[in-house]
Design a protein around this motif. Structure first.
Motif, PDB file in Angstrom:
ATOM      1  N   LEU A 100      31.743  35.368  38.673  1.00 23.05           N
ATOM      2  CA  LEU A 100      31.615  36.746  37.811  1.00 23.05           C
ATOM      3  C   LEU A 100      31.475  37.950  38.314  1.00 23.05           C
ATOM      4  CD1 LEU A 100      31.014  37.050  34.514  1.00 23.05           C
ATOM      5  CD2 LEU A 100      28.496  36.777  35.049  1.00 23.05           C
ATOM      6  N   GLY A 101      31.032  38.135  39.632  1.00 23.34           N
ATOM      7  CA  GLY A 101      31.138  39.161  40.410  1.00 23.34           C
ATOM      8  C   GLY A 101      32.525  39.799  40.428  1.00 23.34           C
ATOM      9  N   LEU A 102      33.349  38.718  41.051  1.00 27.09           N
ATOM     10  CA  LEU A 102      34.809  39.327  41.225  1.00 27.09           C
ATOM     11  C   LEU A 102      35.436  39.647  39.889  1.00 27.09           C
ATOM     12  CD1 LEU A 102      35.961  36.231  43.495  1.00 27.09           C
ATOM     13  CD2 LEU A 102      35.277  38.800  44.247  1.00 27.09           C
ATOM     14  N   ILE A 103      35.245  39.090  38.696  1.00 22.45           N
ATOM     15  CA  ILE A 103      35.785  39.388  37.441  1.00 22.45           C
ATOM     16  C   ILE A 103      35.021  40.758  36.994  1.00 22.45           C
ATOM     17  CG2 ILE A 103      35.632  38.721  34.996  1.00 22.45           C
ATOM     18  CD1 ILE A 103      35.715  35.823  35.790  1.00 22.45           C
ATOM     19  N   ILE A 104      33.977  40.941  37.376  1.00 19.75           N
ATOM     20  CA  ILE A 104      33.313  42.338  36.927  1.00 19.75           C
ATOM     21  C   ILE A 104      33.891  43.180  37.752  1.00 19.75           C
ATOM     22  CG2 ILE A 104      31.315  43.624  36.917  1.00 19.75           C
ATOM     23  CD1 ILE A 104      29.578  41.162  36.330  1.00 19.75           C
ATOM     24  N   HIS A 105      34.232  43.170  38.938  1.00 19.82           N
ATOM     25  CA  HIS A 105      34.753  44.051  39.955  1.00 19.82           C
ATOM     26  C   HIS A 105      36.273  44.278  39.561  1.00 19.82           C
ATOM     27  CE1 HIS A 105      36.069  46.119  43.538  1.00 19.82           C
ATOM     28  NE2 HIS A 105      37.015  45.410  43.536  1.00 19.82           N
ATOM     29  N   GLY A 106      37.079  43.351  38.906  1.00 27.13           N
ATOM     30  CA  GLY A 106      38.456  43.239  38.561  1.00 27.13           C
ATOM     31  C   GLY A 106      38.377  44.469  37.324  1.00 27.13           C
ATOM     32  N   LEU A 107      37.322  44.360  36.300  1.00 27.10           N
ATOM     33  CA  LEU A 107      37.262  45.083  35.059  1.00 27.10           C
ATOM     34  C   LEU A 107      37.038  46.419  35.548  1.00 27.10           C
ATOM     35  CD1 LEU A 107      35.854  42.198  32.787  1.00 27.10           C
ATOM     36  CD2 LEU A 107      38.107  43.069  32.693  1.00 27.10           C
ATOM     37  N   GLY A 108      36.021  46.720  36.311  1.00 24.07           N
ATOM     38  CA  GLY A 108      35.738  47.995  36.682  1.00 24.07           C
ATOM     39  C   GLY A 108      35.274  48.511  37.861  1.00 24.07           C
ATOM     40  N   SER A 109      35.464  47.583  38.905  1.00 27.12           N
ATOM     41  CA  SER A 109      35.556  48.002  40.235  1.00 27.12           C
ATOM     42  C   SER A 109      34.053  48.247  40.621  1.00 27.12           C
ATOM     43  CB  SER A 109      36.299  49.232  40.829  1.00 27.12           C
ATOM     44  OG  SER A 109      36.297  49.379  42.274  1.00 27.12           O
ATOM     45  N   PHE A 148      36.232  48.567  49.292  1.00 24.97           N
ATOM     46  CA  PHE A 148      37.550  48.540  48.448  1.00 24.97           C
ATOM     47  C   PHE A 148      37.670  49.355  47.481  1.00 24.97           C
ATOM     48  CE2 PHE A 148      36.944  43.524  49.301  1.00 24.97           C
ATOM     49  CZ  PHE A 148      37.401  43.720  50.628  1.00 24.97           C
ATOM     50  N   TRP A 149      36.824  49.960  46.793  1.00 26.17           N
ATOM     51  CA  TRP A 149      36.767  51.066  45.739  1.00 26.17           C
ATOM     52  C   TRP A 149      37.222  52.313  46.668  1.00 26.17           C
ATOM     53  CZ3 TRP A 149      32.450  54.732  44.470  1.00 26.17           C
ATOM     54  CH2 TRP A 149      32.912  55.225  43.255  1.00 26.17           C
ATOM     55  N   MET A 150      36.301  52.469  47.788  1.00 27.55           N
ATOM     56  CA  MET A 150      36.486  53.744  48.370  1.00 27.55           C
ATOM     57  C   MET A 150      38.013  53.719  49.000  1.00 27.55           C
ATOM     58  SD  MET A 150      34.091  55.636  48.085  1.00 27.55           S
ATOM     59  CE  MET A 150      34.273  57.061  49.384  1.00 27.55           C
ATOM     60  N   MET A 151      38.617  52.599  49.323  1.00 29.21           N
ATOM     61  CA  MET A 151      39.947  52.804  49.907  1.00 29.21           C
ATOM     62  C   MET A 151      40.895  52.807  48.764  1.00 29.21           C
ATOM     63  SD  MET A 151      39.636  49.633  52.887  1.00 29.21           S
ATOM     64  CE  MET A 151      41.077  48.874  52.342  1.00 29.21           C
ATOM     65  N   GLY A 152      40.605  52.696  47.551  1.00 27.88           N
ATOM     66  CA  GLY A 152      41.522  52.749  46.299  1.00 27.88           C
ATOM     67  C   GLY A 152      42.259  51.430  45.969  1.00 27.88           C
ATOM     68  N   LEU A 153      41.795  50.583  46.529  1.00 22.77           N
ATOM     69  CA  LEU A 153      42.459  49.046  46.195  1.00 22.77           C
ATOM     70  C   LEU A 153      42.409  48.874  45.049  1.00 22.77           C
ATOM     71  CD1 LEU A 153      41.439  46.630  49.193  1.00 22.77           C
ATOM     72  CD2 LEU A 153      43.459  47.961  49.178  1.00 22.77           C
ATOM     73  N   ARG A 205      42.504  43.259  43.361  1.00 23.49           N
ATOM     74  CA  ARG A 205      42.748  42.888  44.729  1.00 23.49           C
ATOM     75  C   ARG A 205      41.357  42.949  45.519  1.00 23.49           C
ATOM     76  NH1 ARG A 205      45.174  45.527  49.619  1.00 23.49           N
ATOM     77  NH2 ARG A 205      45.552  43.840  51.043  1.00 23.49           N
ATOM     78  N   PHE A 206      40.650  41.909  45.782  1.00 25.10           N
ATOM     79  CA  PHE A 206      39.435  41.761  46.341  1.00 25.10           C
ATOM     80  C   PHE A 206      39.633  40.551  47.384  1.00 25.10           C
ATOM     81  CE2 PHE A 206      35.065  41.405  47.540  1.00 25.10           C
ATOM     82  CZ  PHE A 206      34.138  42.281  46.825  1.00 25.10           C
ATOM     83  N   PRO A 207      40.284  40.996  48.618  1.00 21.65           N
ATOM     84  CA  PRO A 207      40.376  40.244  49.648  1.00 21.65           C
ATOM     85  C   PRO A 207      39.386  39.036  49.820  1.00 21.65           C
ATOM     86  CG  PRO A 207      41.140  42.349  50.287  1.00 21.65           C
ATOM     87  CD  PRO A 207      40.168  42.490  49.055  1.00 21.65           C
ATOM     88  N   TYR A 208      39.851  37.735  50.221  1.00 26.51           N
ATOM     89  CA  TYR A 208      39.041  36.668  50.201  1.00 26.51           C
ATOM     90  C   TYR A 208      37.825  36.785  51.354  1.00 26.51           C
ATOM     91  CZ  TYR A 208      41.357  34.368  54.160  1.00 26.51           C
ATOM     92  OH  TYR A 208      42.002  34.125  55.509  1.00 26.51           O
ATOM     93  N   PRO A 209      38.401  37.377  52.443  1.00 31.20           N
ATOM     94  CA  PRO A 209      37.131  37.483  53.258  1.00 31.20           C
ATOM     95  C   PRO A 209      35.828  38.185  53.077  1.00 31.20           C
ATOM     96  CG  PRO A 209      39.241  37.942  54.592  1.00 31.20           C
ATOM     97  CD  PRO A 209      39.460  38.064  53.057  1.00 31.20           C
ATOM     98  N   GLY A 210      36.112  39.146  52.079  1.00 32.05           N
ATOM     99  CA  GLY A 210      35.048  39.838  51.723  1.00 32.05           C
ATOM    100  C   GLY A 210      33.906  39.111  50.924  1.00 32.05           C
ATOM    101  N   TRP A 211      34.533  38.579  49.835  1.00 28.82           N
ATOM    102  CA  TRP A 211      33.597  37.858  48.864  1.00 28.82           C
ATOM    103  C   TRP A 211      33.175  36.416  49.858  1.00 28.82           C
ATOM    104  CZ3 TRP A 211      35.163  32.797  47.065  1.00 28.82           C
ATOM    105  CH2 TRP A 211      36.441  32.420  47.198  1.00 28.82           C
TER     106      TRP A 211
END
Length: 165
Positions: free
Chosen positions: A31-40, A93-98, A102-108
């Motif tokens: 759910l966190g990945l979906i939330i990040h995708g919707l609004g970072s 990732f937000w600060m890098m402007g990704l 795009r939430f690279p797998y090692p992070g999550w």
């Protein structure tokens, strides 16, 4: 089912067996990945604040008649802690402007593994909060575990990018 029960089990995730805490964390990651995708990061941060507030309220309600207990089906604390751990790479990732999606797998993966490690191991402040044996302690131990997991995730990312890249 009362609203506080629904929230405390995070809509039934805490009723999954075995290892309801791990199930709660896994649901939180998805759910966190979906939330990040919707609004970072900003939306994930707002969701974290909301679930933390609801978690304190729901735990207080659910444990009012069971002081000192930390029932395994209560997993809203895992959701709050897991989202706190996920906030660290999300912010990076937000600060890098990704792109949000795009939430690279090692992070999550790192956030999940480190959170589960600290939540089970209960070092230092995590264990101290767990030993409170009250509703606030149920939430606080996972918030400390989430904070430590977020820091560990960023340290691991720094080491990986410094040595492996």
């Amino acid at each position: 089912m009362t609203f506080s029960r629904l929230l405390s089990t995070f809509f039934g995730a805490g009723l999954l067996r075995p290892a309801p805490g791990t199930w709660g964390s896994a649901v939180a990651i998805g759910l966190g990945l979906i939330i990040h995708g919707l609004g970072s990061f900003p939306l994930l941060f707002a969701a974290f604040v909301a679930v933390t507030g609801w978690g304190f309220w729901a735990c207080e309600r659910e444990l009012a008649s069971r002081p000192g207990e930390d029932p395994s089906e209560i997993v809203i604390d895992e959701v709050a802690g897991q989202w706190l751990a996920l906030l660290a790479p999300s912010f990076g990732f937000w600060m890098m402007g990704l792109d949000n999606w795009r939430f690279p797998y090692p992070g999550w993966v790192g956030a999940f593994v480190f959170f589960r490690l600290f939540d089970i191991w209960k070092p230092w402040l995590v264990g101290r909060a767990d030993r409170r044996h009250d509703a606030a302690g149920v939430m606080l131990d996972d918030l400390w575990a989430g904070l430590f997991a977020g820091i560990a995730t960023m340290v691991a990312a720094g080491l990986a990018h410094g040595f492996l890249m």
